[in-house]
Design an enzyme around this catalytic site. Structure first.
Site, PDB file in Angstrom:
ATOM      1  N   ASP A  13      38.597  55.183  34.295  1.00 55.49           N
ATOM      2  CA  ASP A  13      38.815  55.384  35.732  1.00 55.49           C
ATOM      3  C   ASP A  13      37.537  55.396  36.549  1.00 55.49           C
ATOM      4  O   ASP A  13      37.578  55.613  37.755  1.00 55.49           O
ATOM      5  CB  ASP A  13      39.570  56.699  35.975  1.00 55.49           C
ATOM      6  CG  ASP A  13      38.689  57.913  35.694  1.00 55.49           C
ATOM      7  OD1 ASP A  13      37.732  57.780  34.906  1.00 55.49           O
ATOM      8  OD2 ASP A  13      38.968  58.987  36.261  1.00 55.49           O
ATOM      9  N   ASP A  50      38.315  56.190  27.614  1.00 54.20           N
ATOM     10  CA  ASP A  50      37.307  57.046  28.223  1.00 54.20           C
ATOM     11  C   ASP A  50      37.817  58.490  28.114  1.00 54.20           C
ATOM     12  O   ASP A  50      38.980  58.719  27.766  1.00 54.20           O
ATOM     13  CB  ASP A  50      37.126  56.617  29.687  1.00 54.20           C
ATOM     14  CG  ASP A  50      36.185  57.531  30.446  1.00 54.20           C
ATOM     15  OD1 ASP A  50      35.183  57.940  29.849  1.00 54.20           O
ATOM     16  OD2 ASP A  50      36.468  57.822  31.615  1.00 54.20           O
ATOM     17  N   CYS A  75      63.990  22.415  38.994  1.00 57.46           N
ATOM     18  CA  CYS A  75      63.556  22.552  37.604  1.00 57.46           C
ATOM     19  C   CYS A  75      62.040  22.641  37.571  1.00 57.46           C
ATOM     20  O   CYS A  75      61.365  22.566  38.600  1.00 57.46           O
ATOM     21  CB  CYS A  75      64.049  21.397  36.740  1.00 57.46           C
ATOM     22  SG  CYS A  75      63.178  19.856  37.016  1.00 57.46           S
ATOM     23  N   ASP A 100      33.058  52.440  33.676  1.00 54.17           N
ATOM     24  CA  ASP A 100      34.031  51.829  32.773  1.00 54.17           C
ATOM     25  C   ASP A 100      34.247  50.356  33.090  1.00 54.17           C
ATOM     26  O   ASP A 100      34.842  49.630  32.294  1.00 54.17           O
ATOM     27  CB  ASP A 100      35.379  52.556  32.875  1.00 54.17           C
ATOM     28  CG  ASP A 100      35.285  54.002  32.419  1.00 54.17           C
ATOM     29  OD1 ASP A 100      34.606  54.241  31.404  1.00 54.17           O
ATOM     30  OD2 ASP A 100      35.872  54.878  33.076  1.00 54.17           O
ATOM     31  N   CYS A 150      59.832  20.130  39.346  1.00 53.92           N
ATOM     32  CA  CYS A 150      59.606  20.329  40.785  1.00 53.92           C
ATOM     33  C   CYS A 150      58.354  21.166  41.010  1.00 53.92           C
ATOM     34  O   CYS A 150      57.525  20.864  41.873  1.00 53.92           O
ATOM     35  CB  CYS A 150      60.811  21.027  41.416  1.00 53.92           C
ATOM     36  SG  CYS A 150      62.353  20.102  41.328  1.00 53.92           S
TER      37      CYS A 150
END
Length: 785
Positions: free
Chosen positions: A660, A466, A41, A664, A44
């Protein structure tokens, strides 16, 4: 090449020169993932976190109960992975390291796939009790219930034999300083067994004959026997263990997409021998450089390069795009890809965890092992849950005994409270949904970095995009030129520009160098390369002088007023030597085929779309007009983009950034969520909270929708788990639930949470993700699977 010389993915050569702020973790901080076996559970998981967090060499620990994994950041100068594993093992669990050449860590013992002998034996012991209880239902009274001494034997076998794992887990939990659900089960069932045994042994005159002759009628007083409750303890253990078994199978085989990914590679491959023949060998024996053969209908076993043949491969497992891609000599192959048509020979370039599939498995595993902010609430509750429940059970026992004067009734009420108050459902609520959501996102070509990233993506209301490489294809070409001195040949100016631009990664730089290559122009040697933020790149060419390549202002150039219309919507690259302008090139880039569709999908979902680019405003306005984007900003430097996003956040917006390029990265780091486009720069991918594995912008729409669905699922699970305990504990305390019903309800609560999370695995986007390469074998539009 030094990162500081890398240019941007926007047309105006905006460059973030202070890239060092985005450097990876320092060398003294290492990451480790362990597969944990034996957790029952959330308590743990909390216990493992507590133990490891006490170690001075451990920086951060996140244990995923549903995924049965632990992500550990540690100082490799102070400890080793083996030492971390040993610390976990001392807490009573089994931790396993990932092998260096494997795709994912495997536990020594997969309890979910083993035949459940212990569970079968437990239910065989329960059968006589079920028969006796069935007799009560059909009006046979207590006649079908076995003699009390047989009940004692069966209950003892169950309590101290088949239930032994409960005792081990409970003891380890107590030693670790945190009580888990097994503590509640052990306390409740041992109390029932001990109380029933005491009543039986003290019944009659104490002789063996009287003990063997006494009977029991399921907790009801018979004329010849005491009111014992052996069947209650047996049924509680049986129901709880059954629930755990079903839970394990669901987590390992239905909820976790990693198993599906691991099954994509074949166990055996056809390896080419020196004489040209092919022999089947185990995939584990393959070495880099080997030549393998993949036939139609088979899977690519490793990453590689095609050396002979041709075919069509589907890479939807990584990109989310189910359109087949044609593969010919020299093309790259990805492990797990399906050869839809043709036959290929390929040279192994990577294997195991070094393949793109291996990277995805590890990334998905790390992400599933992380915690969303919503999980913190459940963690805080479960940390104190068991002690509170034990206190409530003791109070229930005392009050019921005082009010009714019946110790057996008080005991049953208290045991019911202990059994029904299992925190399993609460502990599973968030990680189960995260596991399912991450898997679905991966199938749609979106790799979230961690649970917090998915959570952030589900809350966004604004997306900043972008232009180059994001909205457009990212492969601009020269569409026009102007020379300031008509006596200078265009090719000579292009040769100079390309020589400098060869040291940059900007799409416009790539376009110029490609154009020079096509015209077979040799490049000059350049020195003293430097990038001027927001302007361009500068270098020296021996015999010529200082060359500036970038914006018109950077090249000290004023373009003629009467220029063809294409210059209004194209990007400009100007060139000068020693501040004497030579000329300029106009470069244009086409929109991706599905960009309009993606923008419309985001806007229909209520997302505000904003375009920010370093290109001139006329170009940005033109693109925005094509796509129906109302807000578009041009001439934006990296700092400008980050500042604008910060202003949007101050106004109360949840902002995502997609890009990309190097420039950025600051905006991505500022945004609440960020998406790095396919084949974006390393800096952009490092800064992003999610990577898009396809070129389509529809991946952003899919990511947002999947994240929202996951958050809804988490909230549903948490609501159900909280309500279950809030209603179940009072009902049990008031005597409306006996221990057997409480055990069944407890098991059902965990399974219900898992089943709700499992609904996410059937999630599909409404719009297909199409690849730019057409499939000659079908004209169907297929949903990403």
């Amino acid at each position: 090449m030094n990162d500081t010389t890398r240019t941007t993915s926007d047309e105006s050569y905006d460059v973030e020169t202070d890239i060092q702020s985005n450097t990876p973790l320092a060398p003294q901080r290492a990451h480790l993932q362990l597969a944990i076996d034996g957790m029952t559970c959330q308590a743990c998981a909390s216990r493992i976190e507590k133990v490891l967090n006490k170690k001075p060499s451990v920086y951060e620990v996140s244990v995923n109960f549903a995924g049965e994994t632990a992500n550990v950041d540690y100082d490799p100068t102070q400890t080793t992975p083996e030492q971390v594993t040993e610390w976990v093992n001392k807490t009573g669990f089994v931790a396993n390291l990932q092998a260096s050449d494997s795709l994912f860590a495997k536990t020594d013992e997969d309890t979910a796939t083993q035949y459940p002998w212990r569970l079968i034996g437990l239910w065989l012991c329960l059968v006589p009790f079920l028969v006796g209880m069935a007799g009560m239902l059909v009006g046979a009274g207590m006649a079908w219930m076995p003699p009390i001494w047989i009940q004692f034997i069966l209950a003892t076998i169950v309590q101290f034999g088949f239930a032994l794992p409960f005792y081990k887990s409970a003891w380890a939990s107590i030693k670790g300083g945190l009580a888990n659900m097994d503590v509640l089960v052990v306390i409740g069932t041992v109390t029932i067994w001990a109380y029933s045994t005491y009543l039986w042994l003290t019944h009659g005159d104490g002789t063996l004959g009287s003990l063997l002759q006494s009977g029991h009628m399921g907790g009801h007083v018979a004329s010849n026997g005491p009111a014992v409750y052996f069947e209650a303890g047996v049924m509680v253990i049986a129901f709880v263990r059954t629930g755990k078994y079903l839970e394990e199978r669901t987590k390992k085989h239905s909820l976790n997409s990693i198993d599906l990914l691991l099954s994509l590679t074949p166990d055996e491959v056809e390896q080419q021998q020196p004489n040209g023949d092919f022999h089947s060998i185990a995939l584990s024996d393959v070495q880099i450089g080997d030549i393998l053969r993949a036939k139609q209908g088979s899977r690519i076993a490793t990453d590689g390069i095609v050396t002979d043949g041709s075919g069509w491969c589907v890479e939807s497992h990584l990109t989310g795009e189910s359109i087949a891609l044609k593969k010919e000599v020299g093309d790259g192959l990805l492990a797990g890809a399906l050869v839809e048509n043709g036959s290929l020979l390929y040279r192994v370039s990577a294997k195991g965890s070094d393949t793109k599939l291996g990277d995805m498995v590890q990334a998905l595993s790390d992400a599933q092992g992380s915690k969303a902010n919503l999980a913190r609430l459940a963690d805080r509750v479960t940390a104190v849950f068991v002690p509170i429940v034990v206190t409530i059970a003791l109070v229930t026992f005392g009050l019921t005994w005082w009010l009714t004067g019946m110790v057996d009734t008080a005991l049953m009420h208290a045991v019911s409270v202990l059994v029904i108050a299992c925190p399993c459902a609460l502990g599973l609520a968030t990680p189960a949904a995260i596991m399912a959501g991450m898997g679905v996102a991966a199938r749609h070509g979106v790799w979230f970095k961690d649970a917090q990233s998915l959570e952030a993506a589900g809350n966004i209301d604004t997306v900043v995009l972008d232009k180059t490489g994001t909205l457009t294809i990212g492969r601009p070409t020269i569409v026009d030129h102007v020379m300031m001195d008509k006596s200078i040949a265009v090719n000579d100016v292009l040769q100079i520009a390309a020589s400098v631009e060869a040291h940059a990664s900007h799409p416009l730089a790539t376009a110029l160098t490609n154009a020079a290559k096509e015209r077979q122009l040799s490049l000059f040697d350049v020195t003293d390369i430097s990038v001027i933020k927001g302007s361009g790149i500068q270098a020296n060419i021996e015999g010529l002088g200082r060359v500036n390549v970038g914006t018109a202002e950077f090249a000290n150039m004023t373009l003629p007023k009467l220029m063809p219309k294409v210059w209004q919507i194209a990007s400009t690259v100007a060139i000068s030597i020693n501040d004497e302008p030579l000329g300029a090139f106009a470069l244009a880039d086409d929109l991706k085929a599905d960009t309009p569709q993606a923008i419309t999908a985001l806007q229909n979902a209520g997302i505000n779309v904003i375009l920010m680019s370093g290109d001139k405003q006329s170009v940005v306005d033109h693109v925005a007009g094509q796509l129906g984007i109302e807000k578009a900003y041009g001439k934006m430097s990296p700092r400008d983009k980050a500042s604008q996003i910060a202003r949007l956040q101050t106004a109360g917006h949840k902002v995502a950034m997609a890009g990309d390029g190097v420039n950025d990265a600051p905006a991505m780091a500022t945004a609440d969520a960020s998406f790095a486009m396919f084949e974006g720069t390393d800096v952009a991918q490092h800064s992003a909270s999610a990577r898009l594995m396809g070129e389509s912008l529809m991946h952003i729409d899919a990511a947002q929708k999947i994240a929202q669905a996951t958050l809804r699922n988490i909230k549903q699970n948490l609501f159900f788990a909280f309500i279950y305990n809030c209603l179940g504990i009072p009902l049990a305390a008031l005597g409306f639930l006996n221990p057997m019903i409480a055990a069944a309800a407890m098991a059902l609560s965990s399974i219900s949470v898992l089943m709700n999370a499992l609904r996410l695995t059937r999630f599909k986007t409404e719009v297909a993700l199409e690849n730019t390469v057409s499939d000659p074998h079908t004209n169907e539009t297929r949903l990403a699977k």
